[in-house]
Design a protein around this motif. Structure first.
Motif, PDB file in Angstrom:
ATOM      1  N   GLU A 135      -5.006   3.645 -56.041  1.00 35.92           N
ATOM      2  CA  GLU A 135      -5.029   4.284 -54.720  1.00 35.92           C
ATOM      3  C   GLU A 135      -6.283   5.144 -54.566  1.00 35.92           C
ATOM      4  O   GLU A 135      -6.957   5.110 -53.517  1.00 35.92           O
ATOM      5  N   ASN A 136      -6.608   5.909 -55.584  1.00 40.62           N
ATOM      6  CA  ASN A 136      -7.820   6.746 -55.544  1.00 40.62           C
ATOM      7  C   ASN A 136      -9.088   5.900 -55.455  1.00 40.62           C
ATOM      8  O   ASN A 136     -10.056   6.275 -54.783  1.00 40.62           O
ATOM      9  N   LYS A 137      -9.093   4.755 -56.144  1.00 42.47           N
ATOM     10  CA  LYS A 137     -10.247   3.853 -56.066  1.00 42.47           C
ATOM     11  C   LYS A 137     -10.411   3.297 -54.658  1.00 42.47           C
ATOM     12  O   LYS A 137     -11.528   3.164 -54.152  1.00 42.47           O
ATOM     13  N   ALA A 138      -9.302   2.966 -54.006  1.00 42.79           N
ATOM     14  CA  ALA A 138      -9.370   2.449 -52.633  1.00 42.79           C
ATOM     15  C   ALA A 138      -9.942   3.503 -51.698  1.00 42.79           C
ATOM     16  O   ALA A 138     -10.771   3.194 -50.826  1.00 42.79           O
ATOM     17  N   ILE A 139      -9.513   4.739 -51.853  1.00 45.38           N
ATOM     18  CA  ILE A 139     -10.033   5.836 -51.027  1.00 45.38           C
ATOM     19  C   ILE A 139     -11.533   5.983 -51.223  1.00 45.38           C
ATOM     20  O   ILE A 139     -12.297   6.172 -50.264  1.00 45.38           O
ATOM     21  N   GLU A 140     -11.967   5.833 -52.483  1.00 47.44           N
ATOM     22  CA  GLU A 140     -13.399   5.963 -52.799  1.00 47.44           C
ATOM     23  C   GLU A 140     -14.199   4.778 -52.267  1.00 47.44           C
ATOM     24  O   GLU A 140     -15.225   4.956 -51.614  1.00 47.44           O
ATOM     25  N   PHE A 141     -13.739   3.554 -52.535  1.00 48.34           N
ATOM     26  CA  PHE A 141     -14.484   2.358 -52.139  1.00 48.34           C
ATOM     27  C   PHE A 141     -14.623   2.226 -50.628  1.00 48.34           C
ATOM     28  O   PHE A 141     -15.695   1.928 -50.110  1.00 48.34           O
ATOM     29  N   PHE A 142     -13.519   2.425 -49.928  1.00 48.15           N
ATOM     30  CA  PHE A 142     -13.461   2.107 -48.509  1.00 48.15           C
ATOM     31  C   PHE A 142     -13.558   3.339 -47.611  1.00 48.15           C
ATOM     32  O   PHE A 142     -13.347   3.247 -46.410  1.00 48.15           O
ATOM     33  N   ASN A 143     -13.862   4.472 -48.230  1.00 43.71           N
ATOM     34  CA  ASN A 143     -14.059   5.710 -47.476  1.00 43.71           C
ATOM     35  C   ASN A 143     -12.839   6.021 -46.604  1.00 43.71           C
ATOM     36  O   ASN A 143     -12.950   6.333 -45.419  1.00 43.71           O
ATOM     37  N   LEU A 144     -11.664   5.956 -47.213  1.00 43.89           N
ATOM     38  CA  LEU A 144     -10.417   6.210 -46.505  1.00 43.89           C
ATOM     39  C   LEU A 144     -10.066   7.696 -46.582  1.00 43.89           C
ATOM     40  O   LEU A 144     -10.545   8.402 -47.482  1.00 43.89           O
ATOM     41  N   PRO A 145      -9.237   8.190 -45.665  1.00 43.72           N
ATOM     42  CA  PRO A 145      -8.795   9.588 -45.741  1.00 43.72           C
ATOM     43  C   PRO A 145      -8.114   9.872 -47.080  1.00 43.72           C
ATOM     44  O   PRO A 145      -7.432   8.997 -47.634  1.00 43.72           O
ATOM     45  N   SER A 146      -8.274  11.074 -47.587  1.00 44.74           N
ATOM     46  CA  SER A 146      -7.725  11.416 -48.896  1.00 44.74           C
ATOM     47  C   SER A 146      -6.202  11.360 -48.914  1.00 44.74           C
ATOM     48  O   SER A 146      -5.589  11.265 -49.981  1.00 44.74           O
ATOM     49  N   SER A 147      -5.582  11.425 -47.735  1.00 43.42           N
ATOM     50  CA  SER A 147      -4.120  11.387 -47.657  1.00 43.42           C
ATOM     51  C   SER A 147      -3.574   9.950 -47.612  1.00 43.42           C
ATOM     52  O   SER A 147      -2.372   9.746 -47.456  1.00 43.42           O
ATOM     53  N   THR A 148      -4.446   8.951 -47.728  1.00 43.95           N
ATOM     54  CA  THR A 148      -4.041   7.551 -47.608  1.00 43.95           C
ATOM     55  C   THR A 148      -3.005   7.176 -48.669  1.00 43.95           C
ATOM     56  O   THR A 148      -3.173   7.477 -49.855  1.00 43.95           O
TER      57      THR A 148
END
Length: 514
Positions: free
Chosen positions: A476-489
């Motif tokens: 989940e943290n990698k997805a937030i980092e890779f795709f520039n998603l909100p930290s609450s994703t």
């Protein structure tokens, strides 16, 4: 059995503004009407349920291979008013999507009226000479009312229809109480954009006259069939060279209409009222008659049809619950329909969304061992989103699963591991139990922690079962980092795969459309 070429007939009908029947040879005098059921029994004898579906679809000019299952079920449901007595449907949606073509083009045996007819036209006028007057519209086997949205003079017609739909009787020529088996179809255009199933129940019937929008009227209908490009995506005509003559189908349907109904769905769980349950059973009986004639249906077929019947009925009733046309109870039939010969090779099935299924096969040696099936137009759009995402994000190629477009609604891919979703189903639709995996992983973590506390080396080799919960957070943290998603994703487990001791993302539409 009279076999025709539906591909040529549909094209000829469209080009020459003819009914489908007018493009086929007249065979009315050559059909043995008394033995029509036996004729079809012999024809069905060597055909499984998938082949029967394809033959009926070919015969009404609809492709069995290029349409998603939602489009297929919509087209087949429009045959039920010919098969079931007093079977009533709303056909509502965008123009040009074939709402009334079943009744005007394919099976032109219905009585079609534009607008809302008068009370006298429905029951027959007592003032007219019986020898010269048109028969009452309620004597028709199937009565289709088109373009009723703008009708204002419905004061007497709607109460008459409401009473008739409830009692199955009317006062013929305003004199004699008469039984009717008439099935009623009401069509209307409606253009509000639909992006999910939750959009339908709120607006579908708004264009109709207020008397029809009344719950007591809606509740007398077996269902509503929405017609929207977002649901169908595309509606393809038959590309097969063989089908059954539509006059022969019509004679069969008249015979099936006289068969006794069976109770397949009961009120035991009190999910629906007695009337609503009866409406569901009528839909199920229509499909059973169409594909099994007077024989017993298979259980996986019944499960599939009951879910569809509940869905189309739910669009008529006031409910906070959103019903979906395909659920886990539908999976056994869907896997049979698409992968009959490979069904025993299925490792698991899971939902990527309400509109997409992923089928993982046991054979890992194949170039592509997994299929994504779009169940409806929403699913096709999700497929296209995923394909475009891969093309536009080559920088993340190492963390993306390659997808290959096989058909308009099917993608193929290679999975060397397994999708993370905790809800995986067997081909028969039963849930695979993963509780034991979590228990094992928890015990293994406790074991490792105990060794660490004692400063002992952990020399033994163990593997986690499935995907341990701590690893889910890492991904989940990698997805937030890779795709520039909100930290609450929150990343759904259906969005990534364990692949060769690493992970890859999948289901990109769901990642970016929270």
């Amino acid at each position: 059995m009279n076999i025709i070429n539906p591909k040529l007939s549909i094209r000829e009908a469209q080009n020459n503004n003819l009914s489908y029947l007018e493009t086929q040879n007249n065979i009315s005098n050559s059909i043995d009407k008394n033995n029509i059921l036996d004729t079809f029994k012999e024809f069905y004898k060597d055909k499984d349920i998938t082949q029967r579906f394809k033959w009926i679809l070919n015969s009404i000019g609809i492709s069995s291979t290029e349409n998603n299952i939602y489009t297929i079920m919509t087209e087949l449901t429009k045959l039920l008013p010919f098969i079931q007595p007093n079977y009533n449907l709303f056909l509502i949606g965008e123009s040009g999507l074939g709402k009334s073509s079943t009744f005007s083009l394919v099976l032109p045996f219905a009585k079609i009226v534009t607008g809302m007819p008068t009370e006298a036209a429905l029951r027959g006028s007592e003032r007219k000479n019986d020898n010269n007057s048109e028969p009452p519209l309620l004597e028709s086997d199937v009565l289709a009312l088109e373009e009723v949205a703008d009708c204002t003079n419905t004061t007497n017609s709607i109460p008459l229809l409401k009473n008739t739909l409830s009692s199955f009787k009317y006062l013929k020529n305003n004199k004699e109480e008469t039984r009717t088996n008439c099935s009623l179809i009401i069509t209307s255009n409606e253009y509000i954009e639909k992006r999910s199933y939750k959009c339908f129940s709120k607006t579908l019937h708004k264009p109709l006259p207020l008397g029809i929008q009344d719950f007591a009227f809606l509740n007398r209908f077996n269902g509503t069939l929405p017609h929207y490009d977002s649901l169908f995506f595309s509606r393809k005509y038959s590309n097969s060279d063989v089908g059954i003559h539509c006059y022969q189908l019509h004679i069969l349907f008249k015979k099936l209409k006289s068969l006794t109904n069976t109770t397949y769905y009961s009120t035991i769980n009190k999910e629906f009222s007695t009337r609503e349950t009866s409406n569901i059973n009528s839909t199920v009986n229509g499909f059973v008659k169409l594909f099994y004639l007077d024989n017993e249906p298979e259980e996986h077929f019944l499960d599939f049809i009951i879910e569809w019947a509940k869905y189309i009925l739910s669009l008529n009733i006031s409910t906070e619950k959103t019903y979906y046309p395909f659920t886990s109870k539908s999976l056994n039939f869907i896997s049979t329909f698409f992968f009959n010969s490979k069904k025993n090779d299925l490792e698991y099935i899971c939902f990527l969304s309400k509109s997409r299924l992923i089928f993982k096969f046991k054979n890992n040696d194949s170039p592509t061992n997994t299929k994504i099936i779009a169940l409806d137009g929403f699913g096709v759009q999700e497929n296209n989103f995923d394909l475009n995402f891969i093309k536009q994000n080559s920088l993340y190629r190492d963390f993306l699963i390659n997808l290959y477009k096989e058909k308009n609604f099917i993608l193929s891919l290679q999975i060397d591991g397994e999708i993370a979703s905790s809800k995986k189903f067997k081909s028969n639709g039963t849930l695979i139990d993963f509780d034991s995996n979590q228990n094992f992983n928890d015990l293994l973590l406790d074991y490792i922690e105990l060794y660490a506390q004692r400063n002992n080396l952990f020399n033994e080799t163990y593997s986690f079962k499935g995907i341990p919960s701590f690893y889910e957070k890492i991904i989940e943290n990698k997805a937030i980092e890779f795709f520039n998603l909100p930290s609450s994703t929150y990343l759904s487990k259906s969005c990534y795969i364990l692949n060769n001791n690493n992970f890859k993302f999948i289901n990109y539409n769901k990642i970016f459309n929270k």
